[in-house]
Enzyme design. Sequence first.
Site, PDB file in Angstrom:
ATOM      1  CG  HIS A 185     -60.125  54.776  52.591  1.00 46.19           C
ATOM      2  ND1 HIS A 185     -59.826  54.304  51.421  1.00 46.19           N
ATOM      3  CD2 HIS A 185     -60.617  55.955  51.834  1.00 46.19           C
ATOM      4  CE1 HIS A 185     -59.905  54.631  50.383  1.00 46.19           C
ATOM      5  NE2 HIS A 185     -60.524  55.936  50.562  1.00 46.19           N
TER       6      HIS A 185
ATOM      7  CG  HIS B  83     -60.000  50.781  49.216  1.00 50.72           C
ATOM      8  ND1 HIS B  83     -59.272  51.514  49.749  1.00 50.72           N
ATOM      9  CD2 HIS B  83     -59.808  50.726  48.025  1.00 50.72           C
ATOM     10  CE1 HIS B  83     -58.537  51.815  48.632  1.00 50.72           C
ATOM     11  NE2 HIS B  83     -58.866  51.365  47.863  1.00 50.72           N
TER      12      HIS B  83
ATOM     13  NE  ARG C 110     -53.110  53.246  44.776  1.00 52.62           N
ATOM     14  CZ  ARG C 110     -53.754  53.494  45.904  1.00 52.62           C
ATOM     15  NH1 ARG C 110     -54.899  54.253  46.168  1.00 52.62           N
ATOM     16  NH2 ARG C 110     -53.237  53.102  47.060  1.00 52.62           N
TER      17      ARG C 110
ATOM     18  CD  GLU D 132     -56.615  54.968  55.257  1.00 50.76           C
ATOM     19  OE1 GLU D 132     -57.375  53.868  55.739  1.00 50.76           O
ATOM     20  OE2 GLU D 132     -56.254  55.283  54.122  1.00 50.76           O
TER      21      GLU D 132
ATOM     22  NE  ARG E 223     -56.303  48.495  47.684  1.00 48.72           N
ATOM     23  CZ  ARG E 223     -55.953  49.506  48.373  1.00 48.72           C
ATOM     24  NH1 ARG E 223     -56.201  49.346  49.731  1.00 48.72           N
ATOM     25  NH2 ARG E 223     -55.359  50.748  47.807  1.00 48.72           N
TER      26      ARG E 223
ATOM     27  CD  GLU F 109     -59.959  50.410  53.338  1.00 46.40           C
ATOM     28  OE1 GLU F 109     -60.768  51.460  53.256  1.00 46.40           O
ATOM     29  OE2 GLU F 109     -59.152  50.261  52.738  1.00 46.40           O
TER      30      GLU F 109
HETATM   31  O1  0X9 Z   1     -54.273  53.491  49.320  1.00 43.59           O
HETATM   32  C1  0X9 Z   1     -55.399  53.907  49.495  1.00 43.59           C
HETATM   33  O2  0X9 Z   1     -56.312  54.311  48.906  1.00 43.59           O
HETATM   34  C2  0X9 Z   1     -55.733  54.579  51.074  1.00 43.59           C
HETATM   35  N1  0X9 Z   1     -55.077  53.853  51.964  1.00 43.59           N
HETATM   36  S1  0X9 Z   1     -56.119  52.408  52.304  1.00 43.59           S
HETATM   37  O3  0X9 Z   1     -55.189  51.534  53.302  1.00 43.59           O
HETATM   38  N2  0X9 Z   1     -57.404  52.514  52.941  1.00 43.59           N
HETATM   39  O4  0X9 Z   1     -56.181  51.544  50.956  1.00 43.59           O
HETATM   40  C3  0X9 Z   1     -55.302  56.073  51.187  1.00 43.59           C
HETATM   41  C4  0X9 Z   1     -55.836  56.968  50.181  1.00 43.59           C
HETATM   42  C5  0X9 Z   1     -54.909  58.132  50.121  1.00 43.59           C
HETATM   43  N3  0X9 Z   1     -55.254  59.144  48.782  1.00 43.59           N
HETATM   44  C6  0X9 Z   1     -54.386  58.881  47.964  1.00 43.59           C
HETATM   45  N4  0X9 Z   1     -53.398  58.321  47.833  1.00 43.59           N
HETATM   46  N5  0X9 Z   1     -54.821  59.896  47.031  1.00 43.59           N
HETATM   47 ZN    ZN Z   2     -59.266  52.213  51.627  1.00 44.42          ZN
END
Ligand code: 0X9
Ligand code: ZN
Length: 416
Positions: free
Chosen positions: A307, A183, A257, A382, A241, A186
Site C-alpha cells: 500500500h 487500494h 475491510r 505502506e 480508493r 495508491e
Molecule cells: O487502512 C488500510 O487498509 C491500510 N492503510 S491505507 O492508508 N493504505 O489504506 C492499512 C492496513 C492495515 N491492515 C489492517 N488494518 N488489517
Molecule cells: Zn492502502
Amino acid sequence: MTTQRYEGKKMKLTVVMLLGVAALTSAIEYQRYKVVSVRPRTHEEVMIVEGLVNRWELDQWSSLKALGTPMDIMVSPRLTQRFLGVLRRRHIPFTIKINDVQALINTESAQYKTSQSMPHKFDHADYHRTDEIYSILKGAETDFPDLVTIYTAATTYEGRDIRVAKVSTGGSKPVIWIDCGIHAREWIAHATCQYILDQLTSGSNSDSEVSALLDSYDFHIMPVVNPDGYEYTWTSDRLWRKNRVPNTICHGVDCNRNFDSDFGGIGTSDNPCSDLYHGKSAFSEKESQVVRDSIKDLGVKMFVTIHSYSQLWMTPYGYTNDKPANYDEQYRVAGEAVVALEAVHGTRYQYGNIADVIYMAAGGSIDWAYDSAGVEYAFGLELRDTGSYGFLLPKEQIIPTGEETWAGIKAAVQAI
Ligand code: 0X9
Ligand code: ZN
C-alpha cells in the site's frame, strides 16, 4: 477515521487524452482542496479532530500513529477556513502539506504518455494503466519462458482480469506472495510490484542473491488487485480508493475491510458511501476472494501486501491489540527488512503490529493470511512518502521506491 467522501466535490466534464484516445469523461476535480497535516498532542485534541473528520466527511489521507505525530486530512475549499479556525481556536498544531491537490494531479496527468503502442518491457519511468501492465507481464513471460507464467486468477465486477505473475525455476517450492493495488489510488504500489518482478526476472541468472532466492522459493506477484478501481483513478477520480461495485447508494467496497478477520469490526464502516465500507459480508468482493482463493493451496511462507503511504512495515494484527503467537519472530524479520530498506536511500520506516504503528482496522488481508491461511509471515507495507505528495507520489520516485522496497523484501526473505 475517514467516513464518507465527496462532500462538495466538483464534477466537471473533461475531454481526457489517454493513450492517444480522446474520451469524454466526467472527472472529479480537487481545485483548491488542501491536505492539512494536523498534530494533536492529547486524546482530547484527537477527539476534536476526529469529530471534524466525521462531521464533515473529510478524506483522511493518513492516520495518527502516536500523540504529536501528523494525521493528514484533505479539506475542500468550502470547509478550509472553518476547519483551520477550529484548529487555531483549540491551539492544535497543523501545517498545510499540499496547498492545491488538483495542481498536483494536473502536474501528474500532464506527464501521461500519449503513445498508443502497448509496452512489452518494464518501464519504471512512468505509471501505467492496467492493460499496459498486463502487456508488460506478457512480455516478461515471453522473455523468460522457463521462469515466468502469467495466469488470470479472477475477473472483476466490470469484467477486468486480475492477473498473477508466477516466477519459478521449477518444482513446487514454498511461496512468497506479493500483491499490490488493493487500494486504487495508491499508484506507487502497482509500480513497485512491477519493479520487483523486473528484479526477479532480470536478476535470475546474473544476480547470485536473486538466484539464491529462486532456489528456495516461488514468487507469486499480483500487481493490480483492484483493476476496476485503478482504471477509475485514471479516468474519473484520481483519489478513488475502493472497488467499483454499485451499492444501493454510492459505489465501492474497501476490499481491505472485506476479509474474514473480525469482519465488520473496528475501523470499518457499514455505510456504502464510506471509504471504509466493509461490504455486505466477508469475502463478498472479487478482489478479496481472489487473494483468498489464490493463496489457499499455495503453501505461502510469506505474504506481502503493498500500500501507500506512510513508510510502515506492518505485522498482524489490525483487528485487535493482542499480538499473534509468533509476534517476536515476525517483528524480528520486519526489523531486518527496514534496516536493509533504509540502507538504500535513507528512507526511514516504522515497523510493528498494525494496531500499534497505524490504527486498528478489522477485515484486512494480512490478519486473515496469518489467522486463516496459515501464513507465518504476513506483512503490510505502506510505501513512500510521509505526506509531501501522499498518493500523488511523482513518477521520479518509482525507481528509488522500488530499489529500497526490493531490498527490504529480499532481506525479509533471507531472514526467514
Ligand atoms: O487502512 C488500510 O487498509 C491500510 N492503510 S491505507 O492508508 N493504505 O489504506 C492499512 C492496513 C492495515 N491492515 C489492517 N488494518 N488489517
Ligand atoms: Zn492502502
